[in-house]
Design a protein around this motif. Structure first.
Motif, mmCIF file in Angstrom:
data_model
loop_
_atom_site.group_PDB
_atom_site.id
_atom_site.type_symbol
_atom_site.label_atom_id
_atom_site.label_comp_id
_atom_site.label_asym_id
_atom_site.label_seq_id
_atom_site.Cartn_x
_atom_site.Cartn_y
_atom_site.Cartn_z
ATOM 1 N N TRP A 15 -19.032 -24.097 47.027
ATOM 2 C CA TRP A 15 -18.688 -22.862 46.324
ATOM 3 C C TRP A 15 -18.336 -21.761 47.326
ATOM 4 C CZ3 TRP A 15 -20.881 -18.010 46.459
ATOM 5 C CH2 TRP A 15 -20.379 -17.106 45.530
ATOM 6 N N ALA A 16 -19.100 -21.653 48.408
ATOM 7 C CA ALA A 16 -18.827 -20.638 49.429
ATOM 8 C C ALA A 16 -17.467 -20.896 50.078
ATOM 9 C CB ALA A 16 -19.939 -20.630 50.476
ATOM 10 N N MET A 22 -10.305 -18.593 48.634
ATOM 11 C CA MET A 22 -9.653 -17.702 47.678
ATOM 12 C C MET A 22 -9.418 -16.328 48.311
ATOM 13 S SD MET A 22 -10.983 -16.013 44.158
ATOM 14 C CE MET A 22 -12.148 -15.107 45.128
ATOM 15 N N LEU A 23 -10.427 -15.803 48.989
ATOM 16 C CA LEU A 23 -10.268 -14.516 49.656
ATOM 17 C C LEU A 23 -9.206 -14.576 50.746
ATOM 18 C CD1 LEU A 23 -13.965 -13.326 49.929
ATOM 19 C CD2 LEU A 23 -12.160 -12.375 48.493
ATOM 20 N N LEU A 24 -9.153 -15.696 51.452
ATOM 21 C CA LEU A 24 -8.136 -15.868 52.480
ATOM 22 C C LEU A 24 -6.739 -15.876 51.864
ATOM 23 C CD1 LEU A 24 -7.715 -16.295 55.504
ATOM 24 C CD2 LEU A 24 -7.895 -18.744 55.082
ATOM 25 N N SER A 25 -6.576 -16.506 50.695
ATOM 26 C CA SER A 25 -5.259 -16.489 50.037
ATOM 27 C C SER A 25 -4.878 -15.099 49.589
ATOM 28 C CB SER A 25 -5.173 -17.389 48.818
ATOM 29 O OG SER A 25 -6.136 -18.273 48.669
ATOM 30 N N LEU A 43 -0.081 -22.089 49.029
ATOM 31 C CA LEU A 43 -0.044 -23.439 48.465
ATOM 32 C C LEU A 43 -0.921 -24.410 49.256
ATOM 33 C CD1 LEU A 43 3.693 -23.868 47.446
ATOM 34 C CD2 LEU A 43 1.712 -23.720 45.944
ATOM 35 N N ALA A 44 -0.922 -24.286 50.574
ATOM 36 C CA ALA A 44 -1.768 -25.152 51.398
ATOM 37 C C ALA A 44 -3.251 -24.883 51.124
ATOM 38 C CB ALA A 44 -1.454 -24.944 52.872
ATOM 39 N N LEU A 45 -3.613 -23.607 51.031
ATOM 40 C CA LEU A 45 -5.000 -23.273 50.720
ATOM 41 C C LEU A 45 -5.380 -23.750 49.327
ATOM 42 C CD1 LEU A 45 -5.192 -19.697 52.272
ATOM 43 C CD2 LEU A 45 -6.267 -21.783 53.133
ATOM 44 N N SER A 46 -4.459 -23.666 48.385
ATOM 45 C CA SER A 46 -4.726 -24.138 47.028
ATOM 46 C C SER A 46 -4.911 -25.653 46.997
ATOM 47 C CB SER A 46 -3.594 -23.740 46.096
ATOM 48 O OG SER A 46 -3.517 -22.344 45.999
ATOM 49 N N ALA A 47 -4.159 -26.361 47.809
ATOM 50 C CA ALA A 47 -4.317 -27.814 47.877
ATOM 51 C C ALA A 47 -5.694 -28.190 48.432
ATOM 52 C CB ALA A 47 -3.214 -28.424 48.733
#
Length: 93
Positions: A15-16, A22-25, A43-47
């Motif tokens: 979760w962390a 999410m904050l990085l995106s 998109l990379a972070l979402s993947a």
């Protein structure tokens, strides 16, 4: 299946990581970078976030490999669609 148990601490760590990604995106989207770089970064972070959710919260890490292939097959279709769109964009340049 003793190895299929995941502790509460592991879920909190996942979760962390999800919250941090999410904050990085969000931070990445606020930077003054080229839009293409921002889109590919988000998109990379979402993947990565999708992989974490699938592996731990959907328990695909402990399922049979066939189920993992079934779960990953839409990603292959999406990747092929993106490559098709990008290839047509390269032809028009």
């Amino acid at each position: 299946m003793p190895d299929s148990h995941v502790s509460s601490a592991k879920y909190l760590w996942i979760w962390a990581w999800l919250a941090g990604l999410m904050l990085l995106s969000v931070l990445l989207s606020e930077l003054s970078l080229p839009k293409r770089t921002i889109v590919f970064g988000v998109l990379a972070l979402s993947a990565i976030k999708a992989a974490l959710v699938g592996l731990y919260y959907m328990h695909l890490k402990f399922d049979r490999r066939v189920l993992a292939v079934v779960a990953m097959s839409p990603l292959i279709v999406i990747a092929l669609a993106i490559l098709l769109v990008l290839s047509s964009r390269l032809v028009t340049l």
